[in-house]
Structures are given as structure tokens and as C-alpha cells.
Design a protein around this motif. Structure first.
Motif, mmCIF file in Angstrom:
data_model
loop_
_atom_site.group_PDB
_atom_site.id
_atom_site.type_symbol
_atom_site.label_atom_id
_atom_site.label_comp_id
_atom_site.label_asym_id
_atom_site.label_seq_id
_atom_site.Cartn_x
_atom_site.Cartn_y
_atom_site.Cartn_z
ATOM 1 N N UNK A 93 0.607 -1.317 0.167
ATOM 2 C CA UNK A 93 -0.072 0.010 0.240
ATOM 3 C C UNK A 93 0.973 0.908 0.199
ATOM 4 N N UNK A 94 2.122 1.034 1.045
ATOM 5 C CA UNK A 94 3.131 2.425 0.535
ATOM 6 C C UNK A 94 3.613 2.778 -0.654
ATOM 7 N N UNK A 95 3.856 1.391 -1.418
ATOM 8 C CA UNK A 95 3.900 1.662 -2.604
ATOM 9 C C UNK A 95 3.243 2.239 -3.649
ATOM 10 N N UNK A 96 1.899 1.874 -3.422
ATOM 11 C CA UNK A 96 1.134 2.157 -4.587
ATOM 12 C C UNK A 96 0.572 3.874 -3.589
ATOM 13 N N UNK A 97 0.337 4.331 -3.273
ATOM 14 C CA UNK A 97 0.433 5.560 -2.799
ATOM 15 C C UNK A 97 1.410 6.507 -3.305
ATOM 16 N N UNK A 98 2.913 5.813 -3.738
ATOM 17 C CA UNK A 98 3.773 6.620 -4.153
ATOM 18 C C UNK A 98 4.016 6.636 -5.212
ATOM 19 N N UNK A 99 3.437 5.404 -5.936
ATOM 20 C CA UNK A 99 3.633 5.797 -7.738
ATOM 21 C C UNK A 99 1.428 6.508 -7.640
ATOM 22 N N UNK A 100 0.843 7.012 -7.048
ATOM 23 C CA UNK A 100 0.002 7.393 -7.375
ATOM 24 C C UNK A 100 -0.142 8.712 -6.994
ATOM 25 N N UNK A 101 0.742 9.574 -6.211
ATOM 26 C CA UNK A 101 1.562 10.808 -6.091
ATOM 27 C C UNK A 101 2.486 10.925 -7.428
ATOM 28 N N UNK A 102 2.721 9.859 -7.787
ATOM 29 C CA UNK A 102 3.983 9.971 -9.289
ATOM 30 C C UNK A 102 2.928 10.123 -10.227
ATOM 31 N N UNK A 103 1.695 9.322 -9.887
ATOM 32 C CA UNK A 103 0.706 9.602 -11.618
ATOM 33 C C UNK A 103 -0.232 11.023 -11.544
ATOM 34 N N UNK A 104 0.037 11.140 -9.960
ATOM 35 C CA UNK A 104 -0.725 13.160 -9.818
ATOM 36 C C UNK A 104 0.185 13.682 -10.669
ATOM 37 N N UNK A 105 1.556 13.502 -10.300
ATOM 38 C CA UNK A 105 2.484 14.430 -11.353
ATOM 39 C C UNK A 105 2.632 14.641 -12.127
ATOM 40 N N UNK A 106 2.722 13.219 -12.766
ATOM 41 C CA UNK A 106 2.963 13.139 -14.280
ATOM 42 C C UNK A 106 1.257 13.493 -14.976
ATOM 43 N N UNK A 107 0.140 13.529 -14.965
ATOM 44 C CA UNK A 107 -0.890 14.279 -15.045
ATOM 45 C C UNK A 107 -1.124 15.401 -15.083
ATOM 46 N N UNK A 108 -0.664 16.114 -13.913
ATOM 47 C CA UNK A 108 -0.889 17.761 -13.757
ATOM 48 C C UNK A 108 -0.046 18.238 -15.152
#
Length: 986
Positions: free
Chosen positions: A684-699
Motif C-alpha cells: 500500500x505504501x508503494x501504491x500510494x507513492x505510485x499514485x503521487x507520481x501519477x498525479x504529478x505526471x497527470x498535472x
């Protein structure tokens, strides 16, 4: 091309046969009717097709086989190994070609492999037979040079024959100074007829004027027709312009509209791109919103999987205990198994103690000394003891037997000694026997001497008789010579008689001496014989001596035997002494072993080996018991240590102590649950980090999309997307006009329609094209009327001329003149065709002489020198292009000046040189059909040497029926063709 194998399904006499060709120079040998010509025809047919029924060549169709044809396997430089099969089908047969790379084809592929070579070309260059060489003898000597030139350029005299045939036909038609040729005769008749025509024309005065008028009318008619054609061309153009006029006007209108929008710009596929970007922007904003929702959900799930810090702190100790449990469990199982083994060993030790005559303390002591006793030595001592006892018994028997034999032989020896003479008596007996023997020897010697003297006497008497007769003969001869007054003969005869008389006197003296010696020996022999008679009564003396010597020899033999028996008796005594030494030594060694093992002194030596074995087993068992006890103790210590660690860990985890298995299961469950917690926590920690990376990439992606939207608005000069859509509609209108214009240009498919329209409107100033068309139609109608008038006048004039020509003799003469002229022109055309053909042949021959012949002649030099054994050095062309030969004495000869044999050698050299030259571009097998049978032995050997040299770079197939030719080749180079076909199965 090299032929590797020949398969014949059915061709002439050959049916189902095959040959492998292993050599580059292959000889086919067979008697007449063996099928050599059939085989050569088969090779030609497979490569170039079966002969058609219209050709003169034989087809060789089989009589007893349904299959017609066969196959060749050849090797080529460009296609590798190729199989060529031709069977019955169309006129020349159906051919199939298989190449090494898997391709399959027919005639086209075969022609590619053969490089376009046809049968005629192949036979003229690469095929030899006797006809070519015999042609040298048949050809006219004046034409021999041209015949040889043809052989060196094309390989055959066909072009030369054709050229001569054409020349003959031309001379039959026309000769510059001839009178008999057909054209010469027709030309004379044509000239005579032309004179008659001119005379007939003078009789018709008005004929020329009418002809002039007719020519003028024909010219005017042609001019008027040309004008009419020009007007019709203008009419066609104008009608075409009228047909396309609406499209032309619409085209010019569209071009003006597009000119007004020339500066307008819009991005390529701009609307679609804008819609895609706006759609991406909407999706990206929705994606960012979903990422925020998922982020909140993951943070809530992460809180439920926080690890237990106390268990994490002691996790390593718990894992070690779990890992050690398997080894501890093995140790506990090992304790149980080794305890059972210990009980079995203690029972075994008790059994061994019962079999040994020692107490436990004595066994402990004795077992320590078993290593000091060698088993092999003990076995050896025991075997020696058994052997010594057996040896004692054998020695007792031998001693008794040898003692008895010694006593018996002493008794017999004493009895023999008593039966002998004394030494003095034996010596006297020997002396008397020797005296008797001496008398016999002297008597024999005297008898031998008497015999020799008798023989000598007889020889001397015979010599006296011969010499007496010879002396009397010499005296008689002297008397004859004296009577004949031959004094020299008389003197020589007397001298010879005196010499013979001297020899007679000498022989008589020797005879008297021999007679005296014979009498003395006779007396001596009589005396020996008398003494021998007196000793006849003593014959038994020798028998007594022989018996005494025999008895003495027997006594000496018994004495020797007695000595031998005495030595054997002494040997038995020595063996007894040696046995006693070995017995004492063996007894001492066995007592030492008993003492070392601390056994009772009365221990039976026969049990020593068993006792040592039992002691070793007891020692091994005792050692295993101690080692097992030690291992059991060590295993118990390990188990106790493991239990102490387990209790300590459970106390720190605040858990009660149960059984070992239950505690271990509890630890495994705790570790497993904690590992799952850590796993999910990390996931879940890794998924949370991946979501944050996806959020930055989407922006960032959203920013890029907005940047592209701004770029499209800028390219379209629009402020917002609404104005962008308006510009897009304007762009679509422009595109529609351009499409219409393009369609109009395609519909105006006539290449000159626009040029015609511009010519009418701009250059001629015609604005109403329909009116212009009507004007042209009126002009054409007027022109047709003028043409009709001219045609009527021309018909009237022609009729008048014909009437003049039909007026009498002039018409007949003119008709005959035209017939002669037409016939002459036909024959002249025929002569021209022959002249052109001869010119082409001449040019071809000259080109071959220029391009091919010098190279062929250069190659032929070496071959001709070899064939003539160096008698001729050079072949060359003179300035007139004629063939010449230079001999080694520098004399020059033309071909017709050479002998018949040399001309044939020159032909062979040129043909072979042509083959070598052509083989540089196309390499085919050379097929020779017994072409050199008329050559003598030396010339034929030169040809064979040349062929073997040529076979180094091209294949040669030589067909012959001559045995002497066959003997010049190796067995592997010969294919023998049987008189009857040889059946070969595939």
C-alpha cells in the motif's frame, strides 16, 4: 557445363539405363551398332529438344518401351547442380528443370542455363565428327583457305556455303557485263520497248496537253481538299470548345474565389486535433480527480496494517528458533534411534564376553594388545604349524623307506664284489688278450702289402709289354725310312727306339725289386699265420675277459647307486634337523602371541585365530558403545539449550510455555501474520507513492495539452475555440472549391481544350463561339462545291486521255512496256534481296574475322605447333585477310599449298582454338565422334595429348569403336557400351 550423370528412360535401343561420368575426359567405347550415335543424339535431344517430324534427324523413338526421353544431371557455374528431364509431349518434348536451390522451370529456365545457345550453334562449335575433317579433302583447293577461315570463325562452312549459293543465284539474275542472266536480257528488251513508246507518243499531238491539264486539275483538287481539311479541323476545335464551355467558365470563377482566400491559413487537420486535445483535457481532469479519491482510500487502508514493534524487535530470535526446530527435532529423533542401537550393542558385547575365557577387566586389557598381533602373521604361524605336523609324518615314512633301501643295496654290492677275479688275475688275462690281438693286426697288414705288390707287379709287366711293342715299331719304322733314304725319319725313329729301350730297362729293374719284397712279405705272412694257428685253442680267453669286464662294470654301477642312496639317506637326516628348528621357532612365536594377548599358557593354539577375531569384535563393539553414549549426551545438551531459548523468548513475548510443538506452531503463526502485515504495508505504501507520481505526471500532461491548444489557436489566428471553429468552416469552404477545381481539371481531359479556348477568345477576339461554328460550317459547304466541280473536270480530262491511249498501237506498246517494267522491277527486287543478304553475310564474316578470328588464330598457333611436332611455327592473316602458315624454316604457305594431312591438322587446330575461345563465355561439353580415325599413330597421339590438356577446363566426351583408342585411356575414364542394352533399375 559438365555432364555428371545420364539417365535414359527410353531412346532408340537404350531403355532404363544410366551412366555416371567420373572424368572430365570420358571415353565411350563400343563396337558398331552398340548405340554410340543414339547416345550422342540423346544428349542433343535432352538439351535442345527432340527432332520434329519435319526435320531430317532421326527421333529414335523406342520400340519396346512406353516412355520416351530421359534426364541429364549437369553442373553449371551459375546454377550449381541441375537436373534436366525431357519426356514425350509436344513436338520437341516436355522439359522440366530442377536447380540446386529448389527452383523448377521449363524451356525458359533451360534457355537461361544454356545462355541462349541453340542446337545448330552447339553442333557447329562443340560437336565434332568425321565429316568436318573429310571436308578438307573434298573441298576445292582454291577454296580451302576460305573453308579453314570458316572453321575458325563459326566452326562450320555453312555460312560459306550459303554465301556461295547466294552469289550463284545473283549471277543467274544479273552480271555487270553479262548477256545470259535474266535481268540483263530484260533490260535490253525494256530499252527497246521504251523507244517504241516514245515514237507512239509523237503520233498523238494532243496527248501531252491533256496530261498537263490533268496534272493541273489534280494539284488544284489536292489544294482545295487541304483547305477543306483545315476548315474541318477548325470546326472540330470550335465544337469541342462549345462542348466544354460551361466547365471552362466555372473553372475561371473558382480560380477567382480561391485567389481571394490565398492568404488564409489553417492548421492541417486542425479541427480534429482541437477536438482530440479538448477531449484529452477533459479526461485528464477527471483522471486527477480519481487519483485524489484513491489516495485517500489507500491512506485509510495503510493504517490497518501497522506492524507489531515488539515482535519485530524479537523477530530474528523467533526465526532462528523456528529454523533450529527442524535440526532440534532431528536431534530428538536421533536420541531415540541411538538409544535403541546402544541397547543392541550392549547385548552383542555380552554375547562376545560369554565366548571368551576372560573377565571384563582382562578383556579390556587384552583388547588393547590385539593391534600388536598381526592377523596375517598369526594365520601364517598356524598354517606353518599344520604344515610342520604333516611334514613330520612324511619324514618318518621317508626315513624308514630310505634305510631299508640302503641296507638292501649294501648286501647286493658285497655279493658282486666276491664274484670278481683278483686284480692280478685280471691284469694277466688282459695281457694275453692284447698279444693275440696284435698278431691278428700284423697278419692283416702283411696280407695288404702283398696284395699291393701283386698289383704293382702286374702294372710294370703291362708297361714292359707296351714299351716292347712300341720299340719294335720304332725299329721297323727306322728300317722303312732307311730303305726309303729318309735319314731324318730314320734318325728320329732310332732315337725314339733308344728312349723306349731305356724305359724298358728301368721297368725291368723295378720288377726285380718288387719280386724280392714280395717274397720277404710272403715269408713274414706265413709266419704270422702259423702263430695265429697256435692260438686258436685260446678263443675262450676273450670271452672270459668280456664277462669279467661286464661283472666289474655292474659292480661299479652298484657302487654308484649305493653312494646315491647314502646321499639320499643323509638328506633325510638333514631334513629332520631342519624340521626340528622350524618346529621350535613356530612354537616360540605362538607362545609369544599367547603371552601378548595375556591368555592362559595352556590355551589351544588352534583357537588363537578365533580368539583374536572375537577380541577385535569385542573391542569394536565397546568402542561403538562409548561413541554412542557420547553422541546421545551431546544431543541431549543441544535439545536442552533449544528449550531454554524458547522459554526465554516466550517470556519476553508474554506468552505461556506449552509443549515444544505448540510453542513452535505459535511462533510460526505470529511470524506469518507479521510478514503479511509488512507485505501489505509495503504494497500500500508503494501504491500510494505510485499514485503521487501519477498525479504529478497527470498535472504535467494537462499543462502540455493546454500548451498544444494555445498553439493551434495561434496558428488559426483565433482567440478562443469558438472563433477557431468559425475559421474551420471557412477552411472547409476553401477546400471544397479546390476539390471542385481539381475535378473540373480532370473533366477537362482534352489536352489542348484550354489552349483552343484562349486562342478563340483572346487571339481571334471571338466572344460568341456558337456563331463562329455556324460560319465555319457555311465555309466548308462552299469548299465542298468547289471540290466537286474540280473532280468533274478531272474525270472528263482523264476520259479524254484514255480515249487517246486506246486509239491503236501506242496503247499496246505502252501496256507491254509497263508489263516489262513491272517484271523487271520484281526481278530487280529479288536481286536486291539477295545482294542485301550477301552483304549481311559478308559483314558478319568480316566482323568475325576482325573480332574473333585473331584471338582464335592466336590460340590455334600453340595447338598447330603441338600437332605438327613443331614443324610449323605460326598461323597468321596477311594484309588481304587471307590465312597463311609459317614453317620452322620461315617459309610461308597458303592452305592450298599444304599436304592433305597438314591441312587436316590445321582444320583441327582452328576448330579446337574456336572451342577454347568460345568456352571463355559459355562452357559446354565437347562431343567427338571418332573424328581422327584416319590419322596415323603419331598424329593421333598428339591429338589425344591435346584433348587431355583441354579437359583440364572443359569436359570432353569421345565416342569410338576402336580397341587401340580404348587402350590409351585409364579404366575410370572408359564407359563400355555393351552390344545388347544393359538394364538398370532406378
Amino acid at each position: 557445363m559438365i555432364i555428371k550423370k545420364i539417365y535414359i528412360y527410353g531412346y532408340g535401343k537404350w531403355e532404363q539405363v544410366a551412366w555416371d561420368l567420373h572424368s572430365h575426359f570420358q571415353l565411350f567405347y563400343g563396337k558398331n551398332e552398340a548405340g554410340k550415335s543414339t547416345l550422342m543424339s540423346f544428349i542433343h535431344s535432352i538439351l535442345f529438344g527432340f527432332p520434329t517430324k519435319q526435320q531430317n534427324d532421326l527421333r529414335y523413338e523406342p520400340k519396346t518401351s512406353q516412355r520416351y526421353g530421359g534426364m541429364l544431371i549437369v553442373h553449371t557455374e551459375t546454377h550449381g547442380e541441375v537436373r534436366i528431364e525431357r519426356v514425350d509431349g509436344k513436338a520437341t518434348g516436355n522439359v522440366t528443370v530442377w536447380t540446386e536451390d529448389g527452383r523448377t522451370g521449363g524451356e525458359d529456365l533451360l534457355q537461361d542455363i544454356l545462355k541462349g545457345v541453340d542446337k545448330t550453334f552447339f553442333q557447329s562449335i562443340f560437336s565434332f565428327n568425321l565429316d568436318g575433317i573429310q571436308g578438307v579433302a573434298k573441298v576445292d583447293r582454291d577454296q580451302l583457305g576460305n573453308y579453314l577461315l570458316a572453321a575458325g570463325t563459326t566452326g562450320t562452312d555453312r555460312l560459306l556455303v550459303v554465301q556461295q549459293h547466294i552469289q550463284k543465284q545473283m549471277e543467274q539474275l544479273f552480271k555487270p557485263q553479262g548477256r545470259k542472266p535474266l535481268l540483263n536480257q530484260q533490260l535490253l528488251r525494256l530499252k527497246e520497248k521504251e523507244k517504241e513508246v516514245k515514237e507512239g507518243k509523237k503520233k498523238n499531238a494532243s496527248y501531252e496537253s491533256r496530261v498537263t491539264e490533268k496534272q493541273s486539275l489534280e494539284q488544284c483538287l489536292v489544294e482545295e481538299k487541304r483547305k477543306k481539311d483545315h476548315l474541318q479541323s477548325k470546326l472540330q476545335k470550335a465544337e469541342k470548345v462549345v462542348q466544354y464551355l460551361p466547365m471552362i467558365k466555372e473553372k475561371f470563377s473558382l480560380e477567382k474565389k480561391l485567389e481571394s482566400l490565398k492568404a488564409f491559413k489553417f492548421p492541417i487537420d486542425g479541427m480534429n486535433r482541437m477536438n482530440e486535445l479538448l477531449e484529452k483535457k477533459t479526461k485528464m481532469m477527471a483522471f486527477l480527480e480519481s487519483i485524489k479519491v484513491r489516495e485517500q482510500e489507500l491512506e485509510a487502508q495503510l493504517k490497518t496494517y501497522v506492524p507489531d514493534q515488539v515482535l519485530i524487535k524479537h523477530r530474528r530470535e523467533a526465526e532462528e528458533l523456528v529454523e533450529e526446530w527442524s535440526s532440534t527435532k532431528q536431534q530428538m529423533e536421533k536420541i531415540r534411534e541411538e538409544t535403541r542401537e546402544l541397547e543392541y550393542l550392549e547385548e552383542e558385547r555380552l554375547r562376545l564376553e560369554q565366548q571368551l575365557p576372560l573377565s571384563f577387566e582382562q578383556l579390556t586389557t587384552s583388547s588393547q594388545y590385539t593391534n600388536r598381533v598381526s592377523k596375517e602373521e598369526l594365520k601364517q604361524f598356524i598354517r606353518q604349524r599344520y604344515f610342520l605336523e604333516e611334514q613330520k609324518n612324511e619324514l618318518d615314512d621317508t626315513f624308514q623307506r630310505e634305510t631299508n633301501e640302503l641296507e638292501r643295496m649294501e648286501r647286493e654290492c658285497e655279493q658282486l664284489r666276491k664274484s670278481l677275479f683278483s686284480d692280478e688275475q685280471f691284469e694277466q688275462l688282459k695281457k694275453r688278450a692284447n698279444d693275440t690281438m696284435q698278431l691278428e693286426v700284423e697278419e692283416q697288414k702283411a696280407q695288404q702289402q702283398l696284395q699291393w705288390l701283386e698289383q704293382t707287379k702286374q702294372q710294370i709287366q703291362q708297361s714292359l709289354v707296351r714299351n716292347g711293342f712300341f720299340g719294335l715299331f720304332l725299329f721297323g719304322l727306322a728300317g722303312y725310312f732307311a730303305v726309303s733314304s729318309q735319314w731324318i725319319g730314320t734318325l728320329l725313329s732310332i732315337v725314339g727306339a733308344v728312349v723306349v729301350g731305356f724305359f724298358v730297362l728301368q721297368h725291368m729293374t723295378q720288377l726285380r725289386k718288387v719280386e724280392v719284397e714280395r717274397k720277404e712279405l710272403r715269408k713274414k705272412w706265413v709266419r704270422f699265420r702259423d702263430q695265429q694257428e697256435s692260438t686258436k685253442d685260446e678263443v675262450s680267453l676273450f670271452q672270459q675277459l668280456q664277462e669279467e669286464e661286464k661283472r666289474r662294470a655292474e659292480w661299479n654301477l652298484y657302487r654308484q647307486r649305493l653312494l646315491e642312496q647314502q646321499r639320499r639317506y643323509d638328506g633325510v637326516i638333514q631334513q629332520f634337523e631342519k624340521w626340528e628348528q622350524q618346529w621350535m621357532l613356530n612354537k616360540t612365536k605362538l607362545q609369544e602371541i599367547i603371552s601378548i594377548l595375556q591368555l592362559p599358557s595352556d590355551t589351544d593354539w588352534r583357537r588363537l585365530e578365533e580368539i583374536v577375531r572375537l577380541l577385535e569384535q569385542w573391542s569394536i563393539t565397546q568402542h561403538r558403545i562409548k561413541r554412542l553414549q557420547q553422541r546421545i549426551e551431546e544431543a541431549k545438551q543441544c535439545v536442552d539449550t533449544f528449550i531454554e531459548k524458547l522459554k526465554d523468548l516466550l517470556a519476553r513475548l508474554e506468552q505461556p510455555y506449552r509443549s515444544i510443538e505448540e510453542n513452535i506452531v505459535y511462533l510460526k503463526e505470529c511470524l506469518k501474520q507479521e510478514e503479511e502485515k509488512q507485505f501489505y504495508y509495503r504494497e500500500y505504501s508503494m501504491k500510494l507513492e505510485e499514485l503521487k507520481d501519477e498525479k504529478v505526471h497527470a498535472e504535467k500532461e494537462l499543462q502540455l495539452i493546454q500548451h498544444e491548444i494555445d498553439g493551434l489557436l495561434k496558428q488559426a489566428s483565433a482567440r478562443d475555440d469558438e472563433e477557431f471553429r468559425q475559421h474551420h468552416q471557412l477552411f472547409l469552404q476553401k477546400t471544397e472549391w479546390e476539390d471542385k477545381l481539381s475535378l473540373l481539371q480532370k473533366q477537362l481531359d482534352h489536352p489542348y481544350i484550354l489552349d483552343w479556348y484562349e486562342d478563340l477568345v483572346e487571339q481571334q477576339g471571338i466572344h460568341d463561339v456558337n456563331e463562329y461554328v455556324k460560319t465555319l460550317e457555311q465555309d466548308i459547304t462552299a469548299q465542298e462545291k468547289r471540290i466537286q466541280t474540280l473532280q468533274e473536270n478531272l474525270i472528263q480530262c482523264t476520259y479524254t486521255i484514255e480515249r487517246l491511249e486506246e486509239g491503236g498501237t501506242y496503247t499496246d506498246i505502252l501496256h507491254e512496256f509497263y508489263e516489262l517494267q513491272s517484271d523487271f522491277q520484281q526481278k530487280a527486287k529479288e536481286w536486291a534481296r539477295l545482294a542485301i543478304a550477301q552483304h549481311i553475310l559478308t559483314e558478319t564474316m568480316e566482323r568475325l574475322k576482325r573480332e574473333r578470328l585473331p584471338k582464335v588464330v592466336e590460340l590455334a598457333n600453340e595447338i598447330f605447333t603441338l600437332l605438327t611436332n613443331g614443324q610449323y611455327e605460326r598461323i597468321f592473316l596477311n594484309e588481304q585477310g587471307q590465312l597463311r602458315v609459317e614453317r620452322n624454316d620461315k617459309l610461308i604457305f597458303s592452305p592450298n599449298e599444304l599436304s592433305q594431312g597438314t591441312s587436316e591438322q590445321l582444320y583441327v587446330a582452328l576448330r579446337f582454338a574456336l572451342v577454347l575461345h568460345v568456352s571463355q563465355d559459355m562452357r559446354f561439353p565437347i562431343i567427338i565422334d571418332d573424328s581422327f580415325v584416319n590419322f596415323d599413330e603419331e598424329r593421333f597421339l598428339n591429338v589425344v595429348h591435346l584433348l587431355k590438356k583441354m579437359s583440364g577446363h572443359t569436359q570432353i566426351l569421345y565416342f569410338t569403336c576402336h580397341e587401340y583408342v580404348r587402350n590409351m585411356f585409364k579404366e575410370m575414364e572408359i564407359v563400355s557400351l555393351p552390344a545388347a542394352p544393359m538394364q538398370v533399375t532406378n
